[in-house]
Design an enzyme around this catalytic site. Structure first.
Site, short mmCIF file in Angstrom:
data_model
loop_
_atom_site.label_atom_id
_atom_site.label_comp_id
_atom_site.label_asym_id
_atom_site.label_seq_id
_atom_site.Cartn_x
_atom_site.Cartn_y
_atom_site.Cartn_z
N LYS A 1 0.86 -1.19 0.00
CA LYS A 1 0.00 0.00 0.00
C LYS A 1 0.90 1.24 0.00
O LYS A 1 1.48 1.60 1.01
CB LYS A 1 -0.92 0.06 1.22
CG LYS A 1 -2.02 1.11 0.98
CD LYS A 1 -2.62 1.72 2.23
CE LYS A 1 -1.82 2.82 2.82
NZ LYS A 1 -1.70 4.05 2.01
N GLU B 1 10.20 1.60 10.27
CA GLU B 1 11.21 2.62 9.96
C GLU B 1 10.51 3.96 10.09
O GLU B 1 9.66 4.31 9.27
CB GLU B 1 11.74 2.44 8.52
CG GLU B 1 12.47 1.14 8.26
CD GLU B 1 13.84 1.07 8.89
OE1 GLU B 1 14.36 2.12 9.33
OE2 GLU B 1 14.40 -0.03 8.97
N CYS C 1 13.70 11.18 6.17
CA CYS C 1 13.77 10.75 7.57
C CYS C 1 15.17 10.95 8.11
O CYS C 1 15.36 11.26 9.27
CB CYS C 1 13.39 9.28 7.66
SG CYS C 1 14.39 8.24 6.60
N GLU D 1 9.96 16.61 14.20
CA GLU D 1 10.39 16.42 12.81
C GLU D 1 9.57 17.35 11.92
O GLU D 1 8.33 17.30 11.95
CB GLU D 1 10.15 14.96 12.41
CG GLU D 1 10.66 14.64 11.03
CD GLU D 1 10.34 13.20 10.61
OE1 GLU D 1 9.21 12.74 10.85
OE2 GLU D 1 11.23 12.56 10.03
P1 NAD Z 1 2.53 8.53 7.51
O1 NAD Z 1 2.86 7.80 8.76
O2 NAD Z 1 1.52 9.58 7.54
O3 NAD Z 1 2.06 7.52 6.37
C1 NAD Z 1 2.87 6.43 5.95
C2 NAD Z 1 1.98 5.37 5.34
O4 NAD Z 1 1.15 4.83 6.36
C3 NAD Z 1 1.03 5.89 4.26
O5 NAD Z 1 0.94 4.92 3.24
C4 NAD Z 1 -0.29 6.00 5.00
O6 NAD Z 1 -1.40 5.91 4.16
C5 NAD Z 1 -0.21 4.81 5.93
N1 NAD Z 1 -1.05 4.88 7.12
C6 NAD Z 1 -1.45 5.96 7.80
N2 NAD Z 1 -2.25 5.61 8.82
C7 NAD Z 1 -2.35 4.27 8.80
C8 NAD Z 1 -3.04 3.31 9.59
N3 NAD Z 1 -3.78 3.64 10.63
N4 NAD Z 1 -2.92 1.99 9.26
C9 NAD Z 1 -2.17 1.61 8.23
N5 NAD Z 1 -1.51 2.47 7.42
C10 NAD Z 1 -1.58 3.79 7.72
O7 NAD Z 1 3.93 9.07 6.99
P2 NAD Z 1 4.19 9.99 5.72
O8 NAD Z 1 3.74 11.37 6.05
O9 NAD Z 1 3.69 9.32 4.51
O10 NAD Z 1 5.78 9.95 5.63
C11 NAD Z 1 6.61 10.78 6.35
C12 NAD Z 1 7.20 10.08 7.55
O11 NAD Z 1 7.88 8.88 7.15
C13 NAD Z 1 8.23 10.90 8.27
O12 NAD Z 1 8.02 10.83 9.66
C14 NAD Z 1 9.54 10.24 7.91
O13 NAD Z 1 10.57 10.44 8.84
C15 NAD Z 1 9.14 8.82 7.81
N6 NAD Z 1 10.10 8.07 7.01
C16 NAD Z 1 10.95 7.21 7.64
C17 NAD Z 1 11.93 6.53 6.92
C18 NAD Z 1 12.89 5.58 7.60
O14 NAD Z 1 13.55 4.81 6.89
N7 NAD Z 1 13.03 5.62 8.92
C19 NAD Z 1 12.03 6.72 5.54
C20 NAD Z 1 11.14 7.62 4.92
C21 NAD Z 1 10.18 8.28 5.67
#
Ligand code: NAD
Length: 506
Positions: A190, A265, A299, A398
């Site tokens: 997804k 992650e 991130c 962040e």
């Molecule tokens: P997000 O947590 O809002 O969403 C990530 C994914 O989770 C999306 O596909 C979203 O639709 C899904 N999601 C949201 N709520 C959910 C739920 N209740 N159940 C299942 N899936 C759900 O994050 P974002 O805004 O898309 O991305 C940014 C974040 O990702 C930042 O905090 C960044 O640091 C982190 N990130 C971490 C890494 C790493 O390797 N540590 C890499 C890239 C991004």
């Protein structure tokens, strides 16, 4: 939007609808889910319509993956045969590099040249890399307890839910797919609802190879609808998630209900320590890349820049001058260094931190507003603030945009204490040519990866992941092997041994 983008838009079409892809077929949605506009951050116009997968559609996807796992050929194929398919996937992705880079660029706002030269290459390489990992994996044998030999083998774990963020969809989610299927698993991916386009095409292209149907499935939709249905589905065995820390906690709780292992992650607020003993010009280049590359949406950004007092004025002055000179613009333009941020609400959130910084006693050094030179597009001026202390919100939260926060320190111990005073622990950077300084920082920073005199460099063989609220688990050859396989011990006697004969005597 410039002429280059207009030309590219004519060359590559974007599908009017972006639906799920299940069992090797594009899904014709039942109409049960919602339609969500996919907006380009370059044009601020709708470029596609995401057809959200309902709970029923997620159920179909997971059951398809389950059927392919239980009854399909994938997990029974020899590693060499699977490797052949993985290499076909690499080929087909690289042959469509221009289109994939375009889709990523128009949807996520990432610089097209950078996506093509780096993210798409990495996307293909992930399949080759994990095919090789799977083909080199070994088991164990224990012979110490006579007269037995116990052999330890690894088997695929089953059906994986793979959920990714919007900031680097191709690079991050391709690693999830590749590391999952290399070991014989099947999956349902997804992508983020903000950036579904490139991955939808990737999954389509994967099906131009000999991959059996049902091994790689994709559902599109928002997290609380499609994502939640996927994570909580009883036929999902493991969940691999990359995204925000709050979402990660929710997903861990949901997965816990079904006792599903999770790999998380998550976010970061990483310290970038610039010691007076550093090569200052290189540290400056590195600090700028560390916060502004990928449009500041990473991130692993070095978002808290800690500068030793004796060099602070000069360093910050140069950083600000360079920030003002960065080329912000259309990501299809080869000269662009920073493209637009991904979506409007995110832009508003990033900009809101300017006032937050001031309220906490900080000072705006440069930027802090929308880049007015562009009529359309979510462009921000590269922004830097100096905070009064590490307690300021801009040092703790962040922000995930082209937004640098400076702090000044006097002694290395103080810098390390500041670096560790964070709920996150993803990465840490140290710039210094003094070995004891480097070694101390590497040993004392509580973060999963330490980069010395270098901006971000991913070594896929080595673990990547976070301490504290930056995650659970690691990504690497070894860690992915462990996560996506179950260990099995088989004990065999090497000779016929005397056994008690219960019930045999009168
Ligand atoms: P997000 O947590 O809002 O969403 C990530 C994914 O989770 C999306 O596909 C979203 O639709 C899904 N999601 C949201 N709520 C959910 C739920 N209740 N159940 C299942 N899936 C759900 O994050 P974002 O805004 O898309 O991305 C940014 C974040 O990702 C930042 O905090 C960044 O640091 C982190 N990130 C971490 C890494 C790493 O390797 N540590 C890499 C890239 C991004």
């Amino acid at each position: 939007m410039n002429a280059v983008t207009q030309d590219l838009m004519k060359r590559f079409s974007v599908n009017e609808h972006c639906s799920s892809f299940i069992g090797g077929e594009s899904v014709n949605p039942s109409g049960a889910g919602e339609d969500i506009p996919v907006i380009s951050p370059i044009t601020e116009q709708q470029i596609s319509l995401l057809r959200e997968a309902s709970i029923e559609e997620v159920d179909t996807a997971v059951r398809t993956a389950r059927d392919a796992f239980e009854n399909g050929p994938w997990r029974h194929m020899s590693v060499d045969a699977r490797k052949k398919v993985m290499l076909q996937i690499q080929d087909v992705l690289l042959s469509n590099a221009d289109e994939l880079a375009y889709l990523e660029s128009i949807n996520a706002g990432l610089a097209m040249g950078y996506v093509k030269g780096f993210h798409v290459v990495r996307t293909g390489w992930n399949f080759e890399f994990f095919a090789e990992v799977a083909s080199q994996a070994t088991g164990e044998a224990y012979t110490q307890t006579k007269p037995y030999i116990s052999i330890v083998t690894r088997e695929p774990v089953g059906v994986s839910a793979l959920i990714g963020p919007w900031n680097a969809p191709l690079a991050l989610c391709s690693m999830k797919i590749a590391s999952c299927i290399a070991f014989g698993n099947t999956c349902v991916l997804k992508p983020s609802e903000f950036t579904p386009l490139s991955l939808r095409r990737v999954v389509e292209l994967i099906h131009e190879t000999d991959i059996p149907k049902g091994v790689v499935n994709l559902v599109n939709g928002r997290g609380h609808v499609t994502g939640d249905a996927l994570v909580s589905h009883p036929e999902v065995d493991v969940v691999s998630f990359t995204g925000g820390t709050k979402t990660g906690a929710m997903i861990a709780a949901r997965s816990g209900e079904g006792l599903k292992p999770v790999a998380l992650e998550l976010g970061g607020k990483s310290a970038n320590i610039i010691a007076a003993s550093a090569n200052i010009e290189r540290a400056l280049d590195g600090a700028i890349l560390g916060i502004y590359s990928n449009n500041g949406q990473q991130c692993l950004a070095g978002s808290r820049i800690l500068v030793e007092r004796s060099i602070a004025d000069e360093f910050i002055e140069k950083f600000v001058a360079r920030s003002k000179n960065i080329k912000v613009g259309d990501p299809m333009d080869a000269a662009t260094e920073i493209g637009p941020v991904c979506y409007q609400a995110h832009m508003d959130r990033v900009l809101s931190f300017v006032d937050v910084a001031k309220q906490d006693g900080g000072e705006l050094l440069t930027g802090g507003k929308r880049d007015e030179r562009h009529e359309t597009g979510l462009y921000l001026e590269p922004t830097a603030v100096i905070a009064k202390s590490n307690e300021a919100q801009v040092c703790q939260e962040e922000i995930f945009g082209p937004f640098a926060t400076f702090l000044i320190y006097d002694h290395l111990d103080e810098a390390l204490a500041i670096a560790n005073d964070s709920e996150f622990g993803l990465v840490g950077y140290i710039w210094s040519d003094h070995l004891p300084t480097v070694m101390k920082a590497s040993q004392e920073m509580r973060a999963g990866t330490i980069w010395v005199n270098t901006p971000m460099t991913r070594e896929l063989r080595a673990p990547f992941g976070g301490y504290k609220k930056s995650g659970i688990g690691r990504d690497s050859a070894k860690d992915c092997l462990q996560f996506f396989t179950e260990e099995k011990t088989t004990t065999i006697p090497t000779e016929t041994f005397p056994m008690a004969k219960w019930g045999a005597s009168d």
